[in-house]
Structures are given as structure tokens and as C-alpha cells.
Design an enzyme around this catalytic site. Structure first.
Site, PDB file in Angstrom:
ATOM      1  N   GLU A  89     128.324  18.091  56.652  1.00 18.46           N
ATOM      2  CA  GLU A  89     127.685  19.338  56.227  1.00 18.46           C
ATOM      3  C   GLU A  89     126.577  19.071  55.216  1.00 18.46           C
ATOM      4  OE1 GLU A  89     128.094  22.124  57.588  1.00 18.46           O
ATOM      5  OE2 GLU A  89     130.055  22.103  58.546  1.00 18.46           O
ATOM      6  N   ASP A  93     130.086  18.627  69.694  1.00 21.56           N
ATOM      7  CA  ASP A  93     128.836  19.293  70.073  1.00 21.56           C
ATOM      8  C   ASP A  93     127.550  18.561  69.692  1.00 21.56           C
ATOM      9  OD1 ASP A  93     129.461  19.774  67.428  1.00 21.56           O
ATOM     10  OD2 ASP A  93     129.240  21.942  67.525  1.00 21.56           O
ATOM     11  N   GLU A 131     135.230  33.528  67.605  1.00 23.20           N
ATOM     12  CA  GLU A 131     135.285  32.101  67.294  1.00 23.20           C
ATOM     13  C   GLU A 131     135.915  31.319  68.444  1.00 23.20           C
ATOM     14  OE1 GLU A 131     134.399  29.222  64.117  1.00 23.20           O
ATOM     15  OE2 GLU A 131     133.629  31.089  64.936  1.00 23.20           O
ATOM     16  N   GLU A 142     124.404  29.874  67.287  1.00 20.94           N
ATOM     17  CA  GLU A 142     124.250  29.074  68.500  1.00 20.94           C
ATOM     18  C   GLU A 142     123.862  29.914  69.722  1.00 20.94           C
ATOM     19  OE1 GLU A 142     126.284  26.609  65.623  1.00 20.94           O
ATOM     20  OE2 GLU A 142     126.693  28.647  66.332  1.00 20.94           O
ATOM     21  N   THR A 166     120.109  20.104  64.110  1.00 16.54           N
ATOM     22  CA  THR A 166     121.202  21.005  64.490  1.00 16.54           C
ATOM     23  C   THR A 166     121.330  22.170  63.519  1.00 16.54           C
ATOM     24  OG1 THR A 166     123.503  21.021  65.249  1.00 16.54           O
ATOM     25  CG2 THR A 166     123.053  19.859  63.178  1.00 16.54           C
TER      26      THR A 166
END
Length: 858
Positions: free
Chosen positions: A148, A295, A389, A407, A493
Site C-alpha cells: 500500500e 490482480d 465486495e 475498478e 494500479t
């Protein structure tokens, strides 16, 4: 595909220089070319004026969100939009691994820097850079997520630096800027490097910004596992930092991590797992998909090729992509499979993070499956307002939380840029409208705790400002509306902007060459993507044609029509009776059709024992929601004695409490560490007791295994989401980790945060608390309460009234002490402070004049 395409004739293509310093020719990856042609003749057309109105609305929404953060939260990491204050780590209840994003470095400010430029808020950008330079410290004694911190903070600093440098070169503003953000990025990069000090080269998942990993003061370094995406999503930011700073160490470490993941792929299927051991490279979780945990690993292989011009990354991506399309993609679904046995799906639900994948498929030029999966996701959002989610393959809610994730908007943006189909503008418009209608609050935008109830959660993650508003604004903007040429940049991303010129204007760092991969399997899209004229000749409405097959996928907007009679062929024995009886025993009735009713008798197969049969049994539709059997945690030790009952959710694995006649009883002990994601420190004190553990940091199954190994006889998991409770949030069943959970034999229940607080407060006050875990219908005293009830009326009698024997019929008598008050009606004066004599209360059955109430016979 704004961000990395150049025009060549009627096609759009990426051009990137090979990382080799030899004089290699430009290598061109032809990507789907759709901008200028293929205008969908649909009823979805949107005028420039209408697009302008929506664009202005998006800017106003951003101002509301960013302005609220700066007004109520800065310099805190994030805004708490319901509380209208900042979230400072250590000052709010611990939320588990969610808080590892917070490093006391004004996260939202840094994550939003380049968004300010894209939205043409250049004054605000300059002011934000000044604040970041003067206020933000990166040496805090705090443990953060390497993943993160890399994508949000390092990426934010690099994106901010690139924008600041560009504006400075134009000579109009930022003339004071001296690469301060780049210097901060270098400092942060060096503070993340200790995480790579492992035998494999895979990074630790966490690092202390001040003390690193192995320092005795670091409070981390005991972790043994990390997710595939966590280790494989470093190359863009670290390579950009190396190219901009001239220090190759960052890119070298990121490449090494990718090399390990590639080497550890399952050679038979070419898939990777979800969690890997950072020391020996063994897979810990072997389920494979394109959602959470994996991902952005796939995303960064493709984008590393675009940014760095290194063919090895494209070759690796193509190998993985072929495997994904062979095993995981079941259009329009994307299902997790076992990496060693990829023909078997390991779960019946999908998570919302996979919504990025259609956008990645657009970058590769594989439009048809991208359109199919995106349409499926859109139908789910139409059914539930937002993308839950997690949702099942029947499109029911599996986990109802919605964190304002971007996304789906990201893939919508890519599909619009690729097809020019205004349908996707309407999808984008629906995203804007739903955010305003269901997520907007006075102090920003709040995450949705459960899409089924619409209740809010007190969080507005930084990625909402970093990503959501970029994609939405760019979707409704033309080049003339933007202060920069987006064709020169690639999105990370986290949607931070890195210039694709890094592969040419900045030399590759020595020692960064990764061994080339030889690809034996190639397809149409391996190195080039033909134009849409080739893919969909003479069909400008190809996207609509593909979408129409999934228009009513979830049943929304479709009238119910009985299923038509279906015909099947079965090879029956000569007498035809044995298989008919067999099917009948399964509840399926098979009736031979009369040849006269068949119409075309010539269609009958001329094989002995083969008949046409009609399936007359119809399957009933599945219920809208999964049935969850409520459980309880009942406090049975003094002073509670069974009167305190907390509603709990069950698990799909472990001991089945519905089959335990008397439940499971034990005293509770808080696990240490509280998250129970590793060896239990207080195993001796926990043995023979029911463990309390906090949700977060790892899977429920992993926690259960550690606690079972420590000798616990049961586990109560407590939600880390502040304020969650069973009254506002529907119960759910905890699920395993994708692997077999037959080894877990403990009873497991889940308490929301508010109910969990009651339990932990009781433990803190009384130290020894016994509880009973069992289904709600079997809680102690429930049968007794349901068996006895009366309709009663309560009134205060005058002194002496009862002595006269005025009451008739059955009477219950309650006596008040002098200082007690039984009833007080709102709006009336208080009863006399001291009662002059004993008052009696008569309870007479007068059902025709009273409201019914139930009083247990206790």
C-alpha cells in the site's frame, strides 16, 4: 486507451524502446484501434453539452471530497466522513490490516496530487505540493504495508513530481520547485528496501518506516507470507524511481521479486497462487484467480513492458493470460481455480477487485471477453446500486460492503476509449449518479457498509480521490479540456501517472536485465492486435451485439417467462424402465413423447433403445439471499446468567454447531497476538478456553488453525470495522481460504464490532466470563420465554384500595419501596420524591382495554 498510444494511420499503437542500449529498432505493440471509427448507432448518444454538465458535476464532487479532507482531516491520513474528522492511527480503534495503509504521512494529500493536475486544479496542486514538502515526514515509528505504501505514497510522490516538473518546464508556475517530491520518493524508497532482505528476494509484507524489519524496535519481521500482488506490484514505481534518480537498486529488487514469482508458477497450468512464503518460495494458498491477492501482478507485467520496453514482461504476461483464458475465464465469469488442478473451481463467488480485468483485456486488445465481463459487472451494479465486495455466481450478495472502489469505473473508461461507444458514457453517468445519491454525506463520501441496507461506514479511502475522479473526469473530457497530453503517460494500479518516455530518455539501469522468456504458445494477440475492422468487419455496433447476450443476466428488468419445454436424448435399455425409475428417484420425471406430437419424425434417431423424452420437472428459482442460520454467544456466568445474548454469524467450516445438542461452553481468553495470524504467544493460557480474535491481517481459516494448534476449544472472531452491528448489517457465513478446511474442527462464530465490544468489556470487568456458543434457536431460556406470556395492564393503585377487595379475577401484586418509582409518563410531573406509604400495583387481565405485552415467567 489514453495514456500510452501513438497514431499510425487508422490504428493506435504503443511504441516503446527496448531496454537494451544497442541500436534496436522501435518495437511496436499494435493495440486495438478504435478511437475514430466504430461509432455505435445506439440510442445512447450523448451531446457535448451533456458531457460538459456531467464533467462539471464530477469536478464539484471532487471539490466536496477533497475540500472535506482538507477542512476536517488534514494532516491526518484519511477523512472519517461521518465523524467529520481525520483518522489518525493509534487514536481510533484498531481495524487490523486496513490500518497498515496509514503511516502518519498525510496519505490522502499525497495520493491526490496528480489528480489535481488532471482536473486542471493547478493552483490547488501547487499549494498541495508546498504542504507535502513542508509538513509530511516519512520517518515515523509506524508499521505500514509495503504494498500500500508503494502504490499510494511512493506512486503519489512520483506522480506529483512528474506533474510538478512538467509545469515548471512550461515556465508558468512551480518555478520554486527543486525536485523536493523526488527527494522524498528516494527517502521513502530507501525506507521500503529493508523489506526485501529475505532469502528468496520476495519482500516482507510490512516494514517499520523508522526501524525497518529486523530491528528489535521494528515490531515486525515475524511474517512469513505475502500475497502475490503484494510482491509483484513494485516494478512500475521502483523502476521509475531508479530511472528518475539514477540509482538502480530499486528496480533490481522489484525485478528480482517478479523473477521469483515467475519461477514459482505452476508449470503445468502457468498459474500462480494467492499467498506465497517469502523465505522458501512455497505456495501457502494455491487458489488462482484475477481478483484480490493476485490482480495487479498481472497488470504490472503488461504495464512494465509498456513503461520499460522490456519484452520479457510482455512474454510472461502472454503466458499467464493464455492460462487465465483457458482456466479462469468462463465468460462472463472469472472464477478462482486450484493452480495445480485448474479445471476445478474452488469457490462460488467473485470479489469486486476483479473488475479491473476488462480494462487490462482492453490494453491487450481482447475486446470480446472484456465487453462480456464488464456487462456482467454492470448488471450486478444495477441490481445492488454498487458492486458488492463479493458476490456469488448467481449474482447474489456474498459480502455486502462497498468501499467506493474505482475498478469498475476504470474498466468503463478503457472500454469507452477503445470503442467510442456512448453506452459506456451512460454507464459512467450511472456511477456518478449513484455516488451522489447513496454515498454522499455532508463531510465527503462514505463507504457503504452493506449494499442491501445502504448503511454507511465511517471511511473514505485515499484511492477514491486518487483513482475514481481521474477515470470519471477523463471519460467525459476531450483533449482540449486537459492540461496535459495523456497519451504520454501510463497509469499505475493507483492511477498515478508515469511518463512512458522513461524507456528512452532515461537509460536502463545496469544489472537490470531479466532473462528472456521463450514463448512456445502464441495467439492473435500475443504481440499485435488487429484493428476493429479486422476483428468485427462491417459491424460498428459490435459492442452492443456482444452485450445483448448478457442484458438480463441478473434478472433485473426482465419479465418472467416460464421455461420452455426442453428435449433431451437418453440411451435407455430395451424396456426403458430402469433409467426412468432412476431419474424418478432423483425427483425428475421423464415422459416419452408421442411420435405424432414430434412434428418431424425424421429427426428421431434410428438407434435401438434411444427415445426422445420430455423433461417435465422445472427447477425453482434460487432464493434471493443465502440462508444464514443465526448463532449466539450467550454469557452464562454471574452476573449475566444467560440474560446477555449476542447475535453471531456462523462459519461454513469447522464444527457444525447446529448438530451439537447443547452447544459449546467455555471461558473466553483474548488471543495474543489479537489478530491470531501467527504463533500464539499465550497458548498456555488459551488452552481449553474459547479464544477471542480480531478480524483482519489474514484469512479466518488461518486464524482458526493457529488457535486450534494452541489448544483453544472454540473461536469468537470480532469485526475490526468500527461501529458494525447485527441490527444494521445482515449476518454472513465465514468462508475458508480456498484450500481444504477439513482439518479445522473448532466451533467458529463471528461478532460484529458493537456486539464484540460488549463481550470484551465484560471480560475486562469480570476477568472470568463463561459463554455458550450455539444456534440462536437453542439459546438457554428461549423455550421458556416463548411458552409463557400474558396480556397485562399496569396501573398504580391508591393506598388502601387493595384492602377493600375491589379487584376481581386473577391478580398479581407488586410492592414498591418508598424510594422507588415504577412508571413515569413523558410530559407529566415527577411522582413525589418520597412515597408517604406503600403503594401497590395491580396487574389485572383486561385484554379489551390494553396493549399486549410479553413478560417471561421468571
Amino acid at each position: 486507451m489514453q495514456g500510452y498510444m501513438r497514431t499510425t494511420g487508422n490504428k493506435r499503437c504503443w511504441e516503446s524502446l527496448s531496454a537494451s542500449t544497442t541500436g534496436m529498432m522501435w518495437k511496436t505493440l499494435l493495440v486495438v484501434s478504435l478511437f475514430c471509427w466504430g461509432k455505435c448507432q445506439d440510442s445512447q448518444n450523448m451531446t457535448p453539452e451533456e458531457k460538459g454538465v456531467i464533467r462539471d458535476q464530477i469536478v464539484e464532487m471532487f471539490d466536496h471530497a477533497y475540500g472535506s479532507y482538507m477542512k476536517y482531516a488534514y494532516p491526518a491520513d484519511e477523512l472519517m466522513p461521518l465523524s467529520c474528522r481525520g483518522r489518525v492511527r493509534g487514536q481510533e480503534p484498531n481495524r487490523g490490516d486496513i490500518d497498515d495503509s496509514l503511516g502518519k504521512f498525510s496519505l490522502t494529500l499525497i495520493d491526490t496530487l496528480d489528480t489535481l493536475v488532471v482536473l486542471n486544479k493547478l493552483d490547488e496542486f501547487e499549494e498541495a505540493v508546498k504542504k507535502a514538502v513542508s509538513d509530511v515526514r516519512l520517518d515515523n515509528d509506524v508499521v505500514v504495508s509495503v504494498f500500500e505504501t508503494n502504490i499510494r505514497v511512493l506512486g503519489g510522490l512520483l506522480g506529483g513530481h512528474v506533474m510538478a516538473d512538467l509545469l515548471r518546464q512550461r515556465g508558468e508556475r512551480m518555478q520554486w520547485y527543486r525536485d523536493e517530491l523526488l527527494h522524498m520518493a528516494k527517502e521513502l524508497g530507501h525506507r521500503l528496501l529493508p523489506a526485501f532482505n529475505t532469502t528468496s528476494g520476495l519482500p516482507y509484507p510490512k516494514v517499520n518506516l523508522r526501524y525497518g524489519v529486523l530491528n528489535p524496535l521494528s515490531r515486525t519481521g515475524t511474517e512469513s507470507d505475502t500475497c502475490t500482488a503484494c510482491a509483484g506490484t513494485m516494478i512500475l514505481e521502483f523502476a521509475a524511481l531508479s530511472r528518475l534518480s539514477g540509482n538502480s537498486v530499486f528496480e533490481e529488487h522489484a525485478r528480482k521479486a517478479l523473477d521469483v514469482l515467475w519461477e514459482r508458477r505452476q508449470r503445468g497450468s502457468d498459474l500462480v497462487g494467492t499467498v506465497i512464503n517469502i523465505h522458501n518460495g512455497e505456495w501457502v494458498r494455491r487458489d488462482s484467480g484475477v481478483g484480490a491477492g493476485i490482480d495487479s501482478y498481472y497488470e504490472y507485467l503488461m504495464k512494465a513492458y509498456i513503461l520499460l520496453g522490456d519484452n520479457v514482461f510482455l512474454d510472461r504476461f502472454n503466458v499467464h493470460y493464455s492460462a487465465i483464458m483457458k482456466y479462469i475465464s468462463q465468460p462472463p465469469l472469472l472464477l478462482n481455480v486450484h493452480m495445480h488442478n485448474p479445471t476445478v473451481s474452488v469457490r462460488s463467488w467473485m470479489d469486486s477487485l476483479l473488475a479491473f480485468f476488462p480494462g487490462l483485456q482492453v490494453l491487450r486488445g481482447d475486446l470480446k471477453p472484456a465487453i462480456e465481463t464488464h456487462e456482467m459487472l454492470y448488471q450486478v451494479t444495477k441490481q445492488h446500486k454498487f458492486l458488492p465486495e463479493a458476490f456469488t455466481t448467481e449474482f447474489r450478495v456474498h459480502w455486502g460492503q462497498h468501499l467506493l472502489r474505482p475498478e469498475f469505473a476504470e474498466s468503463t473508461y478503457y472500454l469507452y476509449k477503445a470503442t467510442g461507444d456512448p453506452y459506456y458514457l451512460r454507464v459512467g453517468q450511472s456511477i456518478v449518479e449513484k455516488l451522489n445519491a447513496y454515498a454522499r454525506v455532508p463531510c465527503g463520501f462514505a463507504a457503504v457498509q452493506d449494499v442491501r441496507t445502504g448503511t454507511h461506514e465511517d471511511r473514505m479511502d485515499s484511492f477514491f480521490l486518487a483513482e475514481m475522479f481521474k477515470y470519471l473526469y477523463l471519460m467525459f473530457s476531450e483533449k482540449s479540456h486537459l492540461p496535459i497530453d495523456m497519451d504520454g503517460y501510463i497509469f499505475t494500479t493507483e492511477a498515478h501517472l508515469l511518463p512512458i518516455s522513461l524507456s528512452t530518455t532515461q537509460p536502463p539501469c545496469p544489472g537490470n536485465d531479466t532473462e528472456t522468456v521463450r514463448i512456445s504458445q502464441e495467439d492473435l494477440f500475443t504481440h499485435s492486435c488487429p484493428s476493429t475492422e479486422t476483428l468485427f468487419p462491417n459491424n460498428p455496433s459490435f459492442a452492443k451485439t456482444i452485450r445483448d447476450g448478457y442484458k438480463y443476466l441478473t434478472g433485473v428488468g426482465q419479465a418472467f417467462h416460464p421455461l420452455p419445454i426442453r428435449e433431451i436424448e437418453l440411451p435407455l435399455h430395451d424396456n426403458g424402465m430402469e433409467p426412468v425409475e432412476f431419474f424418478k428417484s432423483m425427483g425428475i420425471s421423464l415422459t416419452p413423447l408421442n411420435e405424432a406430437n414430434m412434428g418431424d419424425t425424421g429427426r428421431l434417431k434410428e438407434h435401438k433403445g434411444v427415445y426422445r423424452v420430455k423433461l417435465v420437472a422445472e427447477l425453482s428459482q434460487a432464493p434471493e439471499e443465502e440462508v444464514v442460520v443465526p448463532h449466539v454467544v450467550q454469557l452464562i456466568s454471574p452476573p449475566f446468567l444467560g440474560r446477555t445474548v449476542l447475535t453471531a454469524g456462523p462459519a461454513k467450516f469447522g464444527m457444525d454447531l447446529t448438530k451439537q445438542e447443547h452447544g459449546v461452553k467455555g471461558s473466553i481468553v483474548k488471543a495474543s497476538p489479537y489478530t491470531a495470524c501467527g504463533p500464539i504467544d499465550n497458548a498456555a493460557g488459551l488452552k481449553g478456553h474459547i479464544a477471542l480474535a480480531l478480524r483482519g491481517d489474514c484469512m479466518f481459516a488461518a486464524k482458526a488453525r493457529w488457535l486450534q494448534k494452541a489448544g483453544a476449544i472454540g473461536v469468537i472472531f470480532i469485526d475490526h470495522r468500527e461501529g458494525s452491528n447485527s441490527e444494521e448489517t445482515p449476518l454472513f457465513q465465514m468462508v475458508g481460504d480456498g484450500d481444504s478446511t477439513e482439518d479445522i474442527t473448532l466451533p467458529l462464530v463471528f461478532l460484529f464490532s458493537r456486539e464484540g465490544a460488549v463481550l470484551t468489556a465484560a471480560l475486562e470487568k469480570h476477568h472470568n466470563v463463561d459463554v455458550l456458543l450455539l444456534p440462536k434457536e437453542r439459546q438457554l431460556g428461549r423455550d421458556k420465554m416463548e411458552r409463557v406470556s400474558m396480556n397485562l395492564k399496569l396501573r398504580l393503585a391508591e393506598e388502601g384500595e387493595m384492602e377493600g377487595g375491589a379487584a376481581s379475577g386473577p391478580t398479581l401484586e407488586f410492592v414498591l419501596e418508598n424510594d422507588e418509582v415504577l412508571l413515569k409518563d413523558e410530559g407529566e410531573e415527577e411522582l413525589r420524591e418520597k412515597q408517604q406509604s406503600e403503594q401497590q400495583q395491580s396487574c389485572t387481565e383486561e385484554s379489551d382495554r390494553t396493549q399486549p405485552s410479553k413478560i417471561p415467567d421468571s
